[in-house]
Structure formats: structure tokens, C-alpha cells
Motif scaffolding. Structure first.
Motif, PDB file in Angstrom:
ATOM      1  N   ARG A 320      -3.628  -8.696   1.519  1.00 29.64           N
ATOM      2  CA  ARG A 320      -4.294  -7.398   1.410  1.00 29.64           C
ATOM      3  C   ARG A 320      -3.393  -6.303   0.852  1.00 29.64           C
ATOM      4  O   ARG A 320      -3.873  -5.226   0.489  1.00 29.64           O
ATOM      5  CB  ARG A 320      -4.877  -6.972   2.753  1.00 29.64           C
ATOM      6  N   ARG A 321      -2.087  -6.543   0.780  1.00 31.11           N
ATOM      7  CA  ARG A 321      -1.198  -5.542   0.194  1.00 31.11           C
ATOM      8  C   ARG A 321      -1.611  -5.200  -1.231  1.00 31.11           C
ATOM      9  O   ARG A 321      -1.432  -4.071  -1.689  1.00 31.11           O
ATOM     10  CB  ARG A 321       0.247  -6.046   0.202  1.00 31.11           C
ATOM     11  N   TYR A 323      -4.683  -5.082  -2.372  1.00 28.89           N
ATOM     12  CA  TYR A 323      -5.817  -4.155  -2.256  1.00 28.89           C
ATOM     13  C   TYR A 323      -5.307  -2.744  -1.938  1.00 28.89           C
ATOM     14  O   TYR A 323      -5.728  -1.763  -2.568  1.00 28.89           O
ATOM     15  CB  TYR A 323      -6.769  -4.643  -1.169  1.00 28.89           C
ATOM     16  N   ASP A 324      -4.415  -2.635  -0.958  1.00 25.55           N
ATOM     17  CA  ASP A 324      -3.886  -1.328  -0.573  1.00 25.55           C
ATOM     18  C   ASP A 324      -3.132  -0.673  -1.729  1.00 25.55           C
ATOM     19  O   ASP A 324      -3.219   0.544  -1.940  1.00 25.55           O
ATOM     20  CB  ASP A 324      -2.951  -1.466   0.636  1.00 25.55           C
ATOM     21  N   TRP A 325      -2.384  -1.488  -2.469  1.00 25.87           N
ATOM     22  CA  TRP A 325      -1.649  -0.974  -3.624  1.00 25.87           C
ATOM     23  C   TRP A 325      -2.597  -0.381  -4.661  1.00 25.87           C
ATOM     24  O   TRP A 325      -2.378   0.726  -5.158  1.00 25.87           O
ATOM     25  CB  TRP A 325      -0.825  -2.098  -4.243  1.00 25.87           C
ATOM     26  N   ASN A 328      -4.227   2.928  -3.566  1.00 28.58           N
ATOM     27  CA  ASN A 328      -3.302   4.047  -3.706  1.00 28.58           C
ATOM     28  C   ASN A 328      -3.086   4.430  -5.167  1.00 28.58           C
ATOM     29  O   ASN A 328      -2.895   5.603  -5.489  1.00 28.58           O
ATOM     30  CB  ASN A 328      -1.960   3.705  -3.051  1.00 28.58           C
ATOM     31  N   ASP A 364     -13.517   3.136   1.941  1.00 28.59           N
ATOM     32  CA  ASP A 364     -12.452   3.489   1.004  1.00 28.59           C
ATOM     33  C   ASP A 364     -13.026   3.987  -0.324  1.00 28.59           C
ATOM     34  O   ASP A 364     -12.512   4.952  -0.919  1.00 28.59           O
ATOM     35  CB  ASP A 364     -11.553   2.279   0.750  1.00 28.59           C
ATOM     36  N   ASN A 498       4.672   1.025   2.177  1.00 30.03           N
ATOM     37  CA  ASN A 498       4.138   0.512   0.920  1.00 30.03           C
ATOM     38  C   ASN A 498       4.960   0.929  -0.289  1.00 30.03           C
ATOM     39  O   ASN A 498       5.012   0.240  -1.294  1.00 30.03           O
ATOM     40  CB  ASN A 498       2.689   0.990   0.731  1.00 30.03           C
TER      41      ASN A 498
END
Length: 529
Positions: A320-321, A323-325, A328, A364, A498
Motif C-alpha cells: 500500500r505504500r 498507493y499512499d505515495w 501524496n 481519499d 513516507n
């Protein structure tokens, strides 16, 4: 040198691979757009033959290619048109129309006066416009936007006549503020993955040459809208966004195209993109050449899994990193007109790849609405646009979008992971050698059981020494269980934040029966279902 000779010289020598850095002029208001639309109509009516919507689509699809009404056993397929306008308060919802051989459904859309009707030159199996349902392409369509002055219109027509690299289409469609260029195939192309990939690259190069600083008010690379080859375009005969009295019109300006018609163009364009192939180099897949009977012999494992056992196509789940990246990145980057919708759909793709729940994704996505409307935009990103983009989450097509296509659509750079051109096995071999050298220098061994540091510090040093190794390889190197490695890596990464994490990308998430085995680069990012 005359003015015409100067223009020809400039057009022939323009560098279309660079970005134009000067500030673009302000786009016209509605009144000026209407005036330009009427100018284009008068000019095109004077130079070319206008083709009405029924004749236009009949010339694209032919007289005996689409499925007959009520006949599902004729091994033919149908086209699809969609009116995506909705008004829930007045109980008006999108209408999906199946286009059969009589073409009568087109008449329904023309009579709606809706400015939201889209279709294309592709046939499908069933009612859904998913790429996986596409069967044959009858016309390749190029989008050309921001043709905002009379000079831009004249330059486009001039380039068709005088420049080889700007290829004259079969039809030129006046779609409102821009143009749609239709390149009609004399023989429809079967939509196998190998063929689709070839068409996609061809489409991008043809668009890049036509969409230049002389034909568009916005010609930098980030302004090009590289759409899917199955993208829907405003239907000929229907209203444009300028109003119901300003209809989308089509003009016949060139000939149809065979598969090898673009070979000379592709050969020349290889200077800019070495991955391009001519039709002969491609060896295009034809459904008559690979039958299930042949596939049983050529691809026995695939045949056993997909045909005999009925197993679904493999999919890949990503950490999921990623997706978060990307979420952002959307927040940190200024929104670009033409990419706002695709940034949300790309986020939906990452959500599906990373096993993000639909509820979290919707939260989101909607939080981005205000940000996507910031800046000087010619059009508003509406709540309906957001709602349509959110629906993308439910498409299985999400799993097949590659890094390159997501980058093209969203206009957000996604640098490819690099291992200096090495295979994973060679890269890990070097990592182990480096590990052993450091252990020898420190007078320690991984196998030692005494005086051990806490597991968290062991994992930290392990990852620092082998930054590109998978969890599986780290387990082999250290003897620490994979479950423990994953646990402490997560804790360490959360502490670092992150901003300090290096994201690694998988170049291609798509599997295909014609491509053999798929090599997994990073086990901690990708897990096979």
C-alpha cells in the motif's frame, strides 16, 4: 524566403520531443469559442465533403460486420455508445446503447440533444466498454485539443498537405474546441494484447506529430492527453459542449489505412522511440492463426488452467505504500487540465492493486476535489466528473494498467525501478557479496547466536545492507523468519516516514498467454494471487 516557405521550414525542423516553456495565451471564452467553431465549420464545408452521422459510422463499420438485432449466434459483435449525463434529482441516468447492424441506436442519441454522448470505432462482446471486451478496431482515433485560433486550424490543414510526419486522417471531426482525427482501417484489427500494445504506441506517435505548437495553443508534453485506445469520443451528429445548436460534424479528408500503411512512419519515428515496431516486425496476432486447438499444443499450462480448470487470470497485489505515495503526489502537484479525471482513475487503479478498500479510496478521492479545481483552468472539474472517476474502482481493467500508461494518463512522473540493467539473481548475488564483506570487516557472522542485537536493529541493519533484496531473500540471508522481517520493516518505515522511503515500481503488472513467465522483481511489493 516567403512567409509560406518560412512556415514550411519551421514545421519540417520543429523539435517535437521538447517542452515549450513559454507561457501559453489565455484560452477563449464561450463566445469566442462559438465564433471559432463556426469558422471551422465554414472552412471545412468549403474544402471537404461533410459526412452525416449515419453514413459516417456505416463507412467505418461496413454493411455486414455488426451483430444483427436479436441474433447472438452469428459470431459477430456490436459497437457501443454511451450518454454519460446524469441528473439524479430528475431521475436522469446514463444510457448505454448497443449498436447493431441497423445502426438505429445512433438515431436515439442524436435526438437527445445531450452534449455527453461518446462512442468509438471498436466492436465489443456484451454491453460493457471494458478493454477486455473489445474484439475488433475499425478506426484508430486521435484527439487534438486547444486548437484555439484560426491560424491553428489553417496550420493543421497545411500540415496535412505538406508534411509527411503529420499524417492525413480518413476523417476530420470538428468536435467543439478541438478536432478528432479518425484513421479508418481497411481491415479491422483483432484486439489481442499484442496488437493493442502496438496500436497504443502508434497512436501516441501519430498524436505527438499532429499535436504541435503550430496546431495547438498547448503543445507541451504534459498537455497531451494520451487516452486509451478504447476511449470514447464525442459522437458525430450530437451536441458539443458549446450547446445543442453546435453539432459535432465529420469531413472526409483522406483514404483508409492498411496495417502496413504506417511502416514508413514507424521506421522514421524509431529515432525517438526505439521500442516501436513496424507491422512486419510485430507479426500481428490474428484470431485465425491461434485457435484453442493450437493453444492447447503451444501453451499447455495456460490451456489447463484457463480452459480446463476455468481459473481466472492471475492478478498482482502491491504494497500500500505505492498507493499512499501516489495520493501524496496528487496533493503535491499542481492540477493540470485534461489530467484531473485521470489522476482520480489512476488512484483507483493503485487502490485496487494495493488492496485498498473502496470506502477508503472514496474518502481519499473526494478529499482531492478542491485541490483539483485550484489553478487557472478553462473547464471546471465537476462533482459528476469526480463521481464518474470514482466508478473506475470497480473495473477489473485496473489490474492491467502499466506504470507507463498510468504516468501518461495522470501526468505524474513514475520513475522505473533500476538495477543497472541486471537480472534480479545477479543483483542479489552482488548484495550477498557486499553483506559478507561487511561482516568480515566487522569480525561478525550472521550465523552467530551470541550477543545478538534486538530483532528490530537486526532487521534495520539487514535491510540497510541489502536494500534491494526481497523478504524471501532476506530470510535466506539472515535466518530471521519472513514474518518477523515484515513486522519490523513496517515499524522502521513508519518511524522514517513516507518522505524517506524509496518507492520501487513494477514495470508491468499485466500477464498474457503469449508472453510466457512473469518475473517478480520485489517480493515485498508484489504477491501473486
Amino acid at each position: 524566403m516567403t512567409r509560406l516557405e518560412q512556415l514550411n521550414f519551421a514545421l519540417e525542423n520543429i523539435d517535437l520531443t521538447c517542452d515549450f516553456e513559454y507561457k501559453y495565451p489565455k484560452l477563449k471564452n464561450h463566445k469566442e469559442q462559438v465564433k471559432l467553431f463556426e469558422y471551422k465549420t465554414r472552412l471545412l464545408d468549403d474544402k471537404f465533403t461533410r459526412v452525416e452521422y449515419d453514413e459516417f459510422y456505416r463507412e467505418i463499420f461496413g454493411y455486414d460486420t455488426l451483430q444483427e438485432v436479436g441474433n447472438r449466434g452469428d459470431l459477430k459483435f456490436n459497437a457501443i455508445a454511451l450518454d454519460y449525463y446524469s441528473d439524479k434529482d430528475n431521475k436522469i441516468y446514463p444510457h448505454n446503447g448497443i449498436i447493431n447492424n441497423d445502426l438505429k441506436e445512433y438515431e436515439y442519441f442524436v435526438n437527445t440533444d445531450s452534449p455527453c454522448v461518446i462512442t468509438n470505432g471498436i466492436t465489443y462482446i456484451g454491453r460493457n466498454r471494458r478493454e477486455s471486451n473489445a474484439r475488433y478496431m475499425y478506426a484508430m482515433i486521435i484527439d487534438l485539443d486547444y486548437v484555439g485560433t484560426e491560424d491553428k486550424v489553417l496550420n493543421l490543414l497545411h500540415q496535412f498537405e505538406h508534411l509527411d510526419n503529420v499524417i492525413t486522417p480518413t476523417y476530420l471531426v470538428n468536435s467543439g474546441t478541438g478536432f478528432h482525427l479518425y484513421y479508418v482501417w481497411d481491415k479491422p484489427i483483432p484486439m489481442f494484447k499484442k496488437n493493442r500494445d502496438w496500436i497504443r504506441k502508434l497512436q501516441n506517435r501519430v498524436q505527438r506529430m499532429a499535436w504541435n505548437d503550430y496546431t495547438s495553443m498547448r503543445a507541451a508534453n504534459e498537455d497531451l492527453q494520451k487516452l486509451n485506445i478504447t476511449q470514447g469520443y464525442r459522437m458525430v451528429g450530437t451536441a458539443t459542449k458549446l450547446g445543442k445548436e453546435y453539432r459535432c460534424t465529420a469531413y472526409r479528408v483522406g483514404d483508409t489505412f492498411s496495417i502496413d500503411s504506417f511502416d514508413w512512419f514507424l521506421q522514421r519515428q524509431k529515432i525517438n522511440d526505439k521500442t516501436l515496431q513496424t507491422s512486419k516486425e510485430l507479426q500481428m496476432v490474428d484470431p485465425n492463426h491461434i485457435t484453442l486447438k493450437k493453444a492447447e499444443v503451444l501453451y499447455p499450462e495456460w490451456y489447463q488452467e484457463r480452459i480446463i480448470e476455468g481459473k481466472p487470470k492471475h492478478q498482482w497485489n502491491v504494497n500500500r505504500r505505492l498507493y499512499d505515495w501516489f495520493l501524496n503526489k496528487i496533493k503535491d502537484n499542481e492540477s493540470i487540465e485534461g489530467s484531473r479525471y485521470f489522476r482520480v482513475t489512476s488512484l483507483a487503479s493503485f487502490a485496487r492493486k494495493c488492496n485498498i478498500s473502496q470506502e477508503e479510496f472514496i474518502t481519499d478521492a473526494t478529499s482531492l476535489f478542491e485541490h483539483l479545481n485550484k489553478g487557472d483552468h478553462n473547464t471546471e472539474f465537476t462533482p459528476q466528473d469526480m463521481e464518474d472517476a470514482i466508478e473506475f474502482y470497480n473495473l477489473e481493467y485496473n489490474f492491467n494498467l502499466t506504470r507507463e500508461r498510468l504516468e501518461d494518463k495522470s501526468k505524474i512522473p513514475m520513475p522505473a525501478n533500476k538495477r543497472n540493467g541486471q537480472k534480479q539473481s545477479y543483483h542479489l548475488e552482488e548484495a550477498r557479496m557486499l553483506r559478507d564483506m561487511r561482516q568480515k570487516r566487522n569480525g561478525t557472522k550472521w550465523q552467530d547466536k551470541s550477543g545478538r542485537k534486538p530483532k528490530k536493529e537486526q532487521v534495520r541493519e539487514l535491510v540497510d545492507s541489502n536494500p534491494n533484496a526481497s523478504n524471501k531473500e532476506l530470510e535466506r540471508i539472515s535466518g530471521i523468519s519472513r514474518k518477523t522481517i515484515i513486522k519490523w520493516k513496517r515499524v522502521i518505515e513508519e518511524e522514517q516516514g513516507n518522505a524517506n522511503m524509496e518507492l520501487e515500481f513494477i514495470d508491468n503488472f499485466e500477464l498474457d498467454m503469449f508472453e510466457g513467465e512473469f518475473e517478480v522483481d520485489f517480493d515485498y511489493l508484489v504477491v501473486k494471487k
